[in-house]
Scaffold this active site. Sequence first.
Site, PDB file in Angstrom:
ATOM      1  N   LYS A  96      -6.687  -0.733  -2.922  1.00 20.39           N
ATOM      2  CA  LYS A  96      -7.736  -0.390  -1.951  1.00 20.39           C
ATOM      3  C   LYS A  96      -8.593  -1.625  -1.665  1.00 20.39           C
ATOM      4  CE  LYS A  96      -6.726   3.964  -1.344  1.00 20.39           C
ATOM      5  NZ  LYS A  96      -6.625   4.793  -0.135  1.00 20.39           N
ATOM      6  N   ASN A 108      -4.286   7.598   7.887  1.00 17.35           N
ATOM      7  CA  ASN A 108      -4.540   7.227   6.494  1.00 17.35           C
ATOM      8  C   ASN A 108      -5.961   6.700   6.451  1.00 17.35           C
ATOM      9  OD1 ASN A 108      -4.642   5.386   4.097  1.00 17.35           O
ATOM     10  ND2 ASN A 108      -2.573   6.208   3.856  1.00 17.35           N
ATOM     11  N   ALA A 121      -5.793  22.949  -0.264  1.00 17.76           N
ATOM     12  CA  ALA A 121      -7.249  22.868  -0.157  1.00 17.76           C
ATOM     13  C   ALA A 121      -7.828  22.209  -1.401  1.00 17.76           C
ATOM     14  CB  ALA A 121      -7.812  24.264   0.048  1.00 17.76           C
ATOM     15  N   ASP A 133     -11.052   9.885  -0.786  1.00 15.99           N
ATOM     16  CA  ASP A 133     -10.177  11.035  -0.548  1.00 15.99           C
ATOM     17  C   ASP A 133     -10.926  12.165   0.143  1.00 15.99           C
ATOM     18  OD1 ASP A 133      -7.670  10.114  -1.986  1.00 15.99           O
ATOM     19  OD2 ASP A 133      -9.241   9.744  -3.451  1.00 15.99           O
ATOM     20  N   TYR A 140       0.871  -1.189   0.000  1.00 17.25           N
ATOM     21  CA  TYR A 140       0.000   0.000   0.000  1.00 17.25           C
ATOM     22  C   TYR A 140       0.902   1.232   0.000  1.00 17.25           C
ATOM     23  CZ  TYR A 140      -3.972   2.838   1.685  1.00 17.25           C
ATOM     24  OH  TYR A 140      -4.950   3.795   1.840  1.00 17.25           O
ATOM     25  N   ASN A 163       0.768  12.026   0.726  1.00 15.21           N
ATOM     26  CA  ASN A 163       1.408  10.750   0.378  1.00 15.21           C
ATOM     27  C   ASN A 163       1.970  10.833  -1.028  1.00 15.21           C
ATOM     28  OD1 ASN A 163       0.657   9.486   2.774  1.00 15.21           O
ATOM     29  ND2 ASN A 163      -1.365   9.001   1.972  1.00 15.21           N
ATOM     30  N   ALA A 221      -8.763  16.340  -0.754  1.00 13.93           N
ATOM     31  CA  ALA A 221      -8.648  15.878   0.633  1.00 13.93           C
ATOM     32  C   ALA A 221      -8.793  17.058   1.593  1.00 13.93           C
ATOM     33  CB  ALA A 221      -7.309  15.183   0.834  1.00 13.93           C
ATOM     34  N   ASP A 279      -9.035   8.646  -5.906  1.00 10.77           N
ATOM     35  CA  ASP A 279      -8.012   9.396  -6.621  1.00 10.77           C
ATOM     36  C   ASP A 279      -8.464   9.964  -7.974  1.00 10.77           C
ATOM     37  OD1 ASP A 279      -6.449   8.972  -4.444  1.00 10.77           O
ATOM     38  OD2 ASP A 279      -5.095   7.533  -5.350  1.00 10.77           O
TER      39      ASP A 279
HETATM   40  N1  LIG Z   1      -3.497  10.424   4.488  1.00 15.97           N
HETATM   41  C1  LIG Z   1      -4.544  10.180   3.758  1.00 15.97           C
HETATM   42  O1  LIG Z   1      -5.383   9.351   4.096  1.00 15.97           O
HETATM   43  C2  LIG Z   1      -4.734  10.936   2.486  1.00 15.97           C
HETATM   44  C3  LIG Z   1      -5.977  10.862   1.841  1.00 15.97           C
HETATM   45  C4  LIG Z   1      -6.176  11.585   0.660  1.00 15.97           C
HETATM   46  C5  LIG Z   1      -5.141  12.327   0.143  1.00 15.97           C
HETATM   47  N2  LIG Z   1      -3.951  12.353   0.794  1.00 15.97           N
HETATM   48  C6  LIG Z   1      -2.822  13.080   0.233  1.00 15.97           C
HETATM   49  O2  LIG Z   1      -3.115  14.464   0.170  1.00 15.97           O
HETATM   50  C7  LIG Z   1      -2.476  15.022  -0.958  1.00 15.97           C
HETATM   51  C8  LIG Z   1      -3.475  15.785  -1.786  1.00 15.97           C
HETATM   52  O3  LIG Z   1      -4.393  14.900  -2.337  1.00 15.97           O
HETATM   53  P1  LIG Z   1      -5.706  15.429  -3.040  1.00 15.97           P
HETATM   54  O4  LIG Z   1      -6.423  14.236  -3.532  1.00 15.97           O
HETATM   55  O5  LIG Z   1      -6.416  16.371  -2.154  1.00 15.97           O
HETATM   56  O6  LIG Z   1      -5.054  16.221  -4.257  1.00 15.97           O
HETATM   57  P2  LIG Z   1      -5.599  17.555  -4.941  1.00 15.97           P
HETATM   58  O7  LIG Z   1      -4.820  17.784  -6.148  1.00 15.97           O
HETATM   59  O8  LIG Z   1      -7.066  17.503  -5.049  1.00 15.97           O
HETATM   60  O9  LIG Z   1      -5.223  18.679  -3.878  1.00 15.97           O
HETATM   61  C9  LIG Z   1      -3.940  19.178  -3.658  1.00 15.97           C
HETATM   62  C10 LIG Z   1      -4.091  20.660  -3.364  1.00 15.97           C
HETATM   63  O10 LIG Z   1      -2.843  21.164  -2.925  1.00 15.97           O
HETATM   64  C11 LIG Z   1      -2.609  22.372  -3.606  1.00 15.97           C
HETATM   65  N3  LIG Z   1      -1.184  22.653  -3.679  1.00 15.97           N
HETATM   66  C12 LIG Z   1      -0.267  22.146  -4.517  1.00 15.97           C
HETATM   67  N4  LIG Z   1       0.937  22.692  -4.293  1.00 15.97           N
HETATM   68  C13 LIG Z   1       0.777  23.563  -3.286  1.00 15.97           C
HETATM   69  C14 LIG Z   1       1.639  24.449  -2.612  1.00 15.97           C
HETATM   70  N5  LIG Z   1       2.922  24.534  -2.975  1.00 15.97           N
HETATM   71  N6  LIG Z   1       1.143  25.187  -1.619  1.00 15.97           N
HETATM   72  C15 LIG Z   1      -0.148  25.096  -1.267  1.00 15.97           C
HETATM   73  N7  LIG Z   1      -1.026  24.300  -1.879  1.00 15.97           N
HETATM   74  C16 LIG Z   1      -0.566  23.547  -2.876  1.00 15.97           C
HETATM   75  C17 LIG Z   1      -3.228  22.170  -4.974  1.00 15.97           C
HETATM   76  O11 LIG Z   1      -3.474  23.409  -5.635  1.00 15.97           O
HETATM   77  C18 LIG Z   1      -4.494  21.434  -4.612  1.00 15.97           C
HETATM   78  O12 LIG Z   1      -5.566  22.297  -4.328  1.00 15.97           O
HETATM   79  C19 LIG Z   1      -1.835  13.860  -1.709  1.00 15.97           C
HETATM   80  O13 LIG Z   1      -0.468  13.789  -1.407  1.00 15.97           O
HETATM   81  C20 LIG Z   1      -2.542  12.653  -1.178  1.00 15.97           C
HETATM   82  O14 LIG Z   1      -1.728  11.517  -1.152  1.00 15.97           O
HETATM   83  C21 LIG Z   1      -3.724  11.678   1.941  1.00 15.97           C
HETATM   84  O1  LIG Z   2      -4.063   5.879  -0.689  1.00 15.40           O
HETATM   85  C1  LIG Z   2      -3.627   6.362   0.352  1.00 15.40           C
HETATM   86  O2  LIG Z   2      -2.605   5.981   0.907  1.00 15.40           O
HETATM   87  C2  LIG Z   2      -4.396   7.442   1.056  1.00 15.40           C
HETATM   88  C3  LIG Z   2      -5.114   8.366   0.165  1.00 15.40           C
HETATM   89  O3  LIG Z   2      -6.243   7.816  -0.418  1.00 15.40           O
HETATM   90  C4  LIG Z   2      -4.251   9.101  -0.806  1.00 15.40           C
HETATM   91  O4  LIG Z   2      -4.730   9.343  -1.910  1.00 15.40           O
HETATM   92  O5  LIG Z   2      -3.131   9.444  -0.449  1.00 15.40           O
HETATM   93 MG   LIG Z   3      -6.504   8.394  -2.422  1.00 13.58          MG
END
Ligand SMILES: NC(=O)c1ccc[n+]([C@@H]2O[C@H](COP(=O)([O-])OP(=O)(O)OC[C@H]3O[C@@H](n4cnc5c(N)ncnc54)[C@H](O)[C@@H]3O)[C@@H](O)[C@H]2O)c1
Ligand SMILES: O=C(O)C[C@H](O)C(=O)O
Ligand SMILES: [Mg+2]
Length: 594
Positions: free
Chosen positions: A182, A468, A310, A277, A110, A423, A313, A254
Amino acid sequence: MAPNKFSHLPLSTSGPQDCAITGSALLNTPYLNKGSAFTKQERKDFELDGLLPSRINTLDEQVARAYDQYQTHKTPLGKNTFMTSMKEQNEVLYYRLIQEHLREMFPVIYTPTEGEAIADYSRLFRHPEGCFLSIDEPVNIERVLDRWGPSEDVDIIACSDGEQILGIGDQGVGGILISVAKLVIYTLCAGIHPNRVIPVVLDVGTDNHELLNDDLYLGLRRPRTRGEKYDEFVDRFVQACRKRYPKAYIHFEDFGLQNARKILDRYTSEIACFNDDVQGTGAVTLAAIYAAAHVAGLKLKDMRIMMFGAGTAGTGIADQIRDAIAVESEKSPGDAMKQIWCVDRPGLLLESMKDDLTLAQHPYAKPDDEWKDADHKSLLDIVKKVKPHILIGTSTKPKAFTKEVVQEMAKHVDRPIIFPLSNPTKLHEADPKDLFDWTDGKVLTATGSPFPPVEMKDGRKREIAECNNATLFPGVGLGAVLSRTRFLTPSLLVAATKALAAPAPALQDPDAALLPDVTDVREISVEIAAAVIKKAVQEGLAQEKDIPTEDGELEEWIREQMWKPEYRQLRKVRKEEGSRVARGEAGSRGMVRG
Ligand SMILES: NC(=O)c1ccc[n+]([C@@H]2O[C@H](COP(=O)([O-])OP(=O)(O)OC[C@H]3O[C@@H](n4cnc5c(N)ncnc54)[C@H](O)[C@@H]3O)[C@@H](O)[C@H]2O)c1
Ligand SMILES: O=C(O)C[C@H](O)C(=O)O
Ligand SMILES: [Mg+2]
């Protein structure tokens, strides 16, 4: 307790299993194959004589051997590839091996290693797994889905269009592997039956230039389709799922920023569906915040929260926090939002930017007036002015939470709550070790990918909770599948969040982790599923009849229906008598259902 205590166990997974296939077909059917563990009688009944060495192994012996083989692979990606091939050979062994080495193998199968496998999908490709739907091929989607069995045979469909994989962006058709991963987590952590699921990728092209220029790339080599044609394709897929598998639960993973929320909003009141997400991340983060607030001795309603990044996620988390504040304080959601600041690429989101904001970002934009005397562009300056209690990173910007930012935050609050969630690991906004060092151990943290415990100055170790969505979505899915809820409403998600928050170790010991450990996740999934099922019954959403409601009985009913990695005795049946499972009828990779 007798396994058949319940009059109605829709997904019973124990007892002998019918099998109508023999010989090498059986050895090549990963769901039924036992390899060297086929018993003497089975070798005779299923024409396996001469096809296996004579020694008969136990599952434990097979696990020990497989683990030795696993260790010969030196890189995480090499280990990931080994595990994929194990899954293609013997599913029981695959899941048992992971179960016995969960902490070690979780990051390999994962996040973060799956990210590497996805990025390299077309180069590492050996064997297809899952359902590939291409927008350029006018196929009948229902007919394709039909390969996974009749309407009763599928519980969960996980689907991605590959546009925003983890934080590594557009991976096109490689997105199939996030759907596969997943679903593996569903089986591992919540006992979802591995042969009652469909991983899907919706291939609509890719905007990733490297892939577009790569001769080996296996997906559509042209830019992504967007707009009406895209929406229509997604709708054809959803309607086909609905028609073919009316009881299945759809997990969206995603999708890109523009589509993730739109798709969820469109279908959430039509079918039982979930965006991991948006909703999964929001719920798991809220659960960790509850534990952190408890340790900090504060209430969420009195805290200032800052989202850095923003997107899908970030706004998903913000919405859940908004709703939780509203419930806690009897504020309107609009008032609750005043405690939440969203920062993205252009800095703090302001009303004057509205034309460039997504629908999900809009409501969080702050009046420009409030910022006319302060810099709204740099994170440090925003932190100076806002003095947040909580800072959450979902930006994909590595190391964005600098020493200055963190120490500025620590000037104003006793226990800064900082969650770098991007991530895979290399994209985390901060390393937890640094966060502890910079705040003299005062930080309360949880991370998006696993981290080893951090050693404090006094030599004590602090466990880092993995924040996560994997600790949440499997239990939610299990609850949705067993109740056959019509929809996954916000109140079902709230129930799931509370069930996840309740066993947080930090509630007992302030130095312990903010979320339960991933190794306990199967039992936690039972609790989450029970909470979801109870709520679904209460709200009249459950379509499953005869769900036991007495205390303890519901949990037992859930456990009985969770798939376990154990060999079941095979019972020979003739092809004409056998179910689809017994006949070994194939999905896309020679899988059998049931
Ligand atoms: N831990 C978890 O369970 C989990 C779950 C979902 C997503 N995530 C992680 O969160 C991150 C974002 O995922 P997402 O699906 O929301 O992506 P996304 O593209 O929808 O959102 C990312 C946001 O960050 C902004 N961004 C990019 N560079 C930036 C910067 N330098 N400064 C400020 N903002 C900036 C983008 O404009 C965008 O709005 C990924 O790395 C993903 O792996 C983690
Ligand atoms: O897939 C993961 O590890 C968590 C989350 O869904 C992500 O997109 O980062
Ligand atoms: Mg995801």
